[in-house]
Motif scaffolding. Structure first.
Motif, PDB file in Angstrom:
ATOM      1  N   ILE A 195     118.269  82.147 -41.432  1.00  0.00           N
ATOM      2  CA  ILE A 195     119.355  81.178 -41.597  1.00  0.00           C
ATOM      3  C   ILE A 195     120.001  81.414 -42.960  1.00  0.00           C
ATOM      4  CG2 ILE A 195     118.271  79.463 -40.096  1.00  0.00           C
ATOM      5  CD1 ILE A 195     117.412  77.936 -42.605  1.00  0.00           C
ATOM      6  N   PRO A 196     121.307  81.095 -43.116  1.00  0.00           N
ATOM      7  CA  PRO A 196     121.968  81.289 -44.416  1.00  0.00           C
ATOM      8  C   PRO A 196     121.427  80.332 -45.468  1.00  0.00           C
ATOM      9  CG  PRO A 196     123.560  81.080 -42.611  1.00  0.00           C
ATOM     10  CD  PRO A 196     122.229  80.662 -42.069  1.00  0.00           C
ATOM     11  N   TYR A 197     121.637  80.691 -46.729  1.00  0.00           N
ATOM     12  CA  TYR A 197     121.147  79.845 -47.810  1.00  0.00           C
ATOM     13  C   TYR A 197     121.857  78.495 -47.857  1.00  0.00           C
ATOM     14  CZ  TYR A 197     118.156  83.337 -50.032  1.00  0.00           C
ATOM     15  OH  TYR A 197     117.133  84.216 -50.307  1.00  0.00           O
ATOM     16  N   ALA A 204     117.506  72.300 -40.264  1.00  0.00           N
ATOM     17  CA  ALA A 204     117.124  73.424 -39.414  1.00  0.00           C
ATOM     18  C   ALA A 204     115.681  73.283 -38.928  1.00  0.00           C
ATOM     19  CB  ALA A 204     117.308  74.739 -40.172  1.00  0.00           C
ATOM     20  N   GLU A 205     114.788  72.868 -39.830  1.00  0.00           N
ATOM     21  CA  GLU A 205     113.388  72.686 -39.422  1.00  0.00           C
ATOM     22  C   GLU A 205     113.238  71.541 -38.419  1.00  0.00           C
ATOM     23  OE1 GLU A 205     110.887  74.304 -43.284  1.00  0.00           O
ATOM     24  OE2 GLU A 205     111.376  72.168 -43.132  1.00  0.00           O
ATOM     25  N   LYS A 206     114.004  70.483 -38.604  1.00  0.00           N
ATOM     26  CA  LYS A 206     113.933  69.358 -37.673  1.00  0.00           C
ATOM     27  C   LYS A 206     114.415  69.768 -36.285  1.00  0.00           C
ATOM     28  CE  LYS A 206     115.356  64.529 -37.184  1.00  0.00           C
ATOM     29  NZ  LYS A 206     116.121  63.407 -37.808  1.00  0.00           N
ATOM     30  N   VAL A 207     115.479  70.559 -36.229  1.00  0.00           N
ATOM     31  CA  VAL A 207     116.005  71.041 -34.949  1.00  0.00           C
ATOM     32  C   VAL A 207     114.984  71.945 -34.263  1.00  0.00           C
ATOM     33  CG1 VAL A 207     117.761  72.514 -33.879  1.00  0.00           C
ATOM     34  CG2 VAL A 207     118.427  70.788 -35.569  1.00  0.00           C
ATOM     35  N   ILE A 208     114.376  72.824 -35.047  1.00  0.00           N
ATOM     36  CA  ILE A 208     113.386  73.745 -34.474  1.00  0.00           C
ATOM     37  C   ILE A 208     112.174  72.984 -33.952  1.00  0.00           C
ATOM     38  CG2 ILE A 208     111.762  75.587 -35.050  1.00  0.00           C
ATOM     39  CD1 ILE A 208     113.850  76.740 -36.928  1.00  0.00           C
ATOM     40  N   GLU A 209     111.672  72.023 -34.719  1.00  0.00           N
ATOM     41  CA  GLU A 209     110.496  71.274 -34.292  1.00  0.00           C
ATOM     42  C   GLU A 209     110.768  70.469 -33.021  1.00  0.00           C
ATOM     43  OE1 GLU A 209     109.460  68.994 -37.687  1.00  0.00           O
ATOM     44  OE2 GLU A 209     108.593  70.687 -38.802  1.00  0.00           O
ATOM     45  N   ASP A 235     115.216  86.248 -48.598  1.00  0.00           N
ATOM     46  CA  ASP A 235     115.850  87.565 -48.603  1.00  0.00           C
ATOM     47  C   ASP A 235     117.083  87.529 -49.491  1.00  0.00           C
ATOM     48  OD1 ASP A 235     116.447  90.189 -47.971  1.00  0.00           O
ATOM     49  OD2 ASP A 235     115.801  89.936 -45.884  1.00  0.00           O
ATOM     50  N   THR A 236     117.778  88.661 -49.584  1.00  0.00           N
ATOM     51  CA  THR A 236     118.935  88.754 -50.479  1.00  0.00           C
ATOM     52  C   THR A 236     120.102  87.889 -50.010  1.00  0.00           C
ATOM     53  OG1 THR A 236     119.636  90.721 -49.241  1.00  0.00           O
ATOM     54  CG2 THR A 236     118.337  91.068 -51.247  1.00  0.00           C
ATOM     55  N   SER A 237     120.274  87.736 -48.697  1.00  0.00           N
ATOM     56  CA  SER A 237     121.419  86.994 -48.179  1.00  0.00           C
ATOM     57  C   SER A 237     121.032  85.858 -47.246  1.00  0.00           C
ATOM     58  CB  SER A 237     122.365  87.949 -47.439  1.00  0.00           C
ATOM     59  OG  SER A 237     121.693  88.568 -46.342  1.00  0.00           O
ATOM     60  N   HIS A 238     119.736  85.637 -47.025  1.00  0.00           N
ATOM     61  CA  HIS A 238     119.306  84.586 -46.120  1.00  0.00           C
ATOM     62  C   HIS A 238     117.827  84.278 -46.378  1.00  0.00           C
ATOM     63  CE1 HIS A 238     118.332  88.384 -44.010  1.00  0.00           C
ATOM     64  NE2 HIS A 238     117.251  87.728 -43.639  1.00  0.00           N
ATOM     65  N   LEU A 239     117.374  83.192 -45.809  1.00  0.00           N
ATOM     66  CA  LEU A 239     115.954  82.866 -45.858  1.00  0.00           C
ATOM     67  C   LEU A 239     115.381  82.907 -44.437  1.00  0.00           C
ATOM     68  CD1 LEU A 239     115.636  79.644 -44.824  1.00  0.00           C
ATOM     69  CD2 LEU A 239     116.727  79.272 -47.041  1.00  0.00           C
ATOM     70  N   GLY A 271     125.412  73.329 -34.600  1.00  0.00           N
ATOM     71  CA  GLY A 271     126.296  73.823 -35.656  1.00  0.00           C
ATOM     72  C   GLY A 271     125.599  74.589 -36.761  1.00  0.00           C
ATOM     73  N   ILE A 272     124.482  75.210 -36.473  1.00  0.00           N
ATOM     74  CA  ILE A 272     123.760  76.003 -37.467  1.00  0.00           C
ATOM     75  C   ILE A 272     124.050  77.477 -37.190  1.00  0.00           C
ATOM     76  CG2 ILE A 272     121.500  76.616 -38.406  1.00  0.00           C
ATOM     77  CD1 ILE A 272     120.498  73.878 -37.563  1.00  0.00           C
ATOM     78  N   ASP A 273     124.563  78.166 -38.194  1.00  0.00           N
ATOM     79  CA  ASP A 273     124.973  79.558 -38.018  1.00  0.00           C
ATOM     80  C   ASP A 273     123.817  80.516 -38.312  1.00  0.00           C
ATOM     81  OD1 ASP A 273     127.559  78.782 -37.390  1.00  0.00           O
ATOM     82  OD2 ASP A 273     128.166  78.754 -39.511  1.00  0.00           O
ATOM     83  N   ILE A 274     123.905  81.670 -37.688  1.00  0.00           N
ATOM     84  CA  ILE A 274     123.015  82.782 -38.003  1.00  0.00           C
ATOM     85  C   ILE A 274     123.669  83.593 -39.124  1.00  0.00           C
ATOM     86  CG2 ILE A 274     121.936  84.886 -37.096  1.00  0.00           C
ATOM     87  CD1 ILE A 274     120.731  82.335 -36.008  1.00  0.00           C
ATOM     88  N   PRO A 275     122.925  84.015 -40.153  1.00  0.00           N
ATOM     89  CA  PRO A 275     123.553  84.737 -41.279  1.00  0.00           C
ATOM     90  C   PRO A 275     124.210  86.034 -40.833  1.00  0.00           C
ATOM     91  CG  PRO A 275     121.157  84.911 -41.366  1.00  0.00           C
ATOM     92  CD  PRO A 275     121.472  83.888 -40.321  1.00  0.00           C
ATOM     93  N   LEU A 276     125.406  86.269 -41.385  1.00  0.00           N
ATOM     94  CA  LEU A 276     126.164  87.478 -41.089  1.00  0.00           C
ATOM     95  C   LEU A 276     126.197  88.362 -42.325  1.00  0.00           C
ATOM     96  CD1 LEU A 276     129.174  85.856 -39.185  1.00  0.00           C
ATOM     97  CD2 LEU A 276     127.143  86.944 -38.206  1.00  0.00           C
ATOM     98  N   PRO A 277     126.435  89.655 -42.158  1.00  0.00           N
ATOM     99  CA  PRO A 277     126.546  90.547 -43.331  1.00  0.00           C
ATOM    100  C   PRO A 277     127.700  90.119 -44.238  1.00  0.00           C
ATOM    101  CG  PRO A 277     126.278  91.813 -41.306  1.00  0.00           C
ATOM    102  CD  PRO A 277     126.514  90.397 -40.888  1.00  0.00           C
ATOM    103  N   ARG A 278     127.504  90.211 -45.528  1.00  0.00           N
ATOM    104  CA  ARG A 278     128.504  89.794 -46.495  1.00  0.00           C
ATOM    105  C   ARG A 278     128.897  90.962 -47.381  1.00  0.00           C
ATOM    106  NH1 ARG A 278     126.367  83.876 -48.613  1.00  0.00           N
ATOM    107  NH2 ARG A 278     126.158  82.901 -46.535  1.00  0.00           N
ATOM    108  N   LEU A 279     130.183  90.939 -47.796  1.00  0.00           N
ATOM    109  CA  LEU A 279     130.700  91.962 -48.705  1.00  0.00           C
ATOM    110  C   LEU A 279     131.176  91.273 -49.979  1.00  0.00           C
ATOM    111  CD1 LEU A 279     131.530  94.890 -49.283  1.00  0.00           C
ATOM    112  CD2 LEU A 279     133.732  94.382 -48.200  1.00  0.00           C
ATOM    113  N   VAL A 280     130.589  91.613 -51.101  1.00  0.00           N
ATOM    114  CA  VAL A 280     130.924  91.009 -52.389  1.00  0.00           C
ATOM    115  C   VAL A 280     131.629  92.048 -53.247  1.00  0.00           C
ATOM    116  CG1 VAL A 280     130.028  89.912 -54.477  1.00  0.00           C
ATOM    117  CG2 VAL A 280     128.952  89.469 -52.254  1.00  0.00           C
ATOM    118  N   MET A 281     132.843  91.702 -53.731  1.00  0.00           N
ATOM    119  CA  MET A 281     133.610  92.593 -54.607  1.00  0.00           C
ATOM    120  C   MET A 281     133.463  92.114 -56.045  1.00  0.00           C
ATOM    121  SD  MET A 281     137.065  93.117 -52.313  1.00  0.00           S
ATOM    122  CE  MET A 281     137.676  94.300 -53.501  1.00  0.00           C
TER     123      MET A 281
END
Length: 296
Positions: A195-197, A204-209, A235-239, A271-281
């Motif tokens: 999941i994203p940070y 999220a934990e309540k929904v999963i449980e 992780d670098t972009s998600h937990l 309404g909980i998103d799955i983390p997507l790849p990110r591009l940082v400039m």
């Protein structure tokens, strides 16, 4: 010349005479009768073995279905070997071949080559202990000697394992040093959910449980209610949130796929998103960065 003619006449009389053909017919009849009886004995013996093992629940000795399949196959193979070997000896006796001399010669030859059959003896001894100790049985899913799959047959010398991709692996029992058996105890399905940070972890934990509490009524392969262990890694972009579920043997792969699918569907509904790849400039020039931010 007279001697040759006389010998030829004697040979012709013996060939054309009834005694030779009667003897030949009797021998052929005995051989066919021996073969037919051997086949019948094997079939009847196989049927008796199947019936005996089918009545294991009503007998004084109780064995598991896994061990039943293994022992039944082994007894049937041993019965076939004994009957056909006996029939072979009877055919040799019918052909007036001296069996005693043949067996004596085989014994001497066996003694001579016995010093070079250490691997064969090791395979047989290992196969005996595999069956005696019930290390694994026919139908089990195991990993051994670099091979993973379902056990098709266990013999005293070799073990046949069918890989999930269809290859049949024949392994000498002496090469089986370590075995991992997945079919004896319950399995554990392990699922990691990213999941994203910026997502509310508590939500999220309540929904999963809530989802996990409903799953045992839908999936009979679950032994208990799956458990949410919380945050596993950052992780670098998600937990990562980890879920574990105790299931029946060999059901952990399929159950893990089901949990992933249900979690994704539930996240979409809440309404909980799955983390997507990110591009940082990044730029060291602040003026350039300001220009990028203003869209210039």
């Amino acid at each position: 010349m007279d001697l040759i003619k006389r010998q030829w006449n004697e040979l012709w009389e013996s060939i054309s005479g009834p005694d030779l053909w009667i003897t030949f017919g009797n021998g052929l009849f005995r051989i066919l009768l021996i073969i037919i009886l051997a086949v019948l004995v094997v079939r009847i013996g196989t049927s008796v073995v199947n019936r005996l093992f089918r009545k294991r629940d009503r007998g004084p000795f109780r064995i598991t279905e896994r061990r039943e399949n293994t022992l039944k196959k082994l007894v049937q193979n041993a019965l076939s070997y004994i009957v056909y070997f006996t029939a072979f000896l009877m055919v040799l006796d019918t052909l007036t071949i001296p069996i005693g001399a043949l067996l004596a010669g085989a014994g001497v030859a066996g003694l001579a080559i016995g010093f070079g059959t250490q691997n064969l003896v090791r395979d047989i001894i290992t196969g005996f202990f595999i069956i005696f100790e019930d290390q694994f049985s026919v139908g089990d899913y195991v990993r051994t000697s670099g091979v993973e799959g379902i056990v098709e047959e266990i013999g005293l010398r070799t073990t046949k394992i069918m890989s999930w991709t269809g290859e049949l692996n024949i392994i000498p029992n002496g090469n089986i040093q370590q075995v991992t058996n997945y079919s004896i105890h319950n399995s554990i399905a392990v699922v990691d959910v990213n999941i994203p940070y910026e997502t509310d972890i508590a939500k999220a934990e309540k929904v999963i449980e809530a989802l996990l509490a409903e799953m045992p009524s839908k999936y009979p392969q679950l032994i208990n209610v799956p458990e949410s262990l919380g945050v596993q890694t950052l992780d670098t972009s998600h937990l990562v949130l980890r879920i574990i579920a105790e299931v029946s043997p060999m059901e952990h792969w399929g159950m893990a796929r089901i949990i992933r699918k249900d979690v994704k569907t539930t996240f979409d509904q809440n309404g909980i998103d799955i983390p997507l790849p990110r591009l940082v400039m990044y730029s060291r020039d602040n003026d350039s960065m300001d220009s990028i931010n203003r869209g210039e």
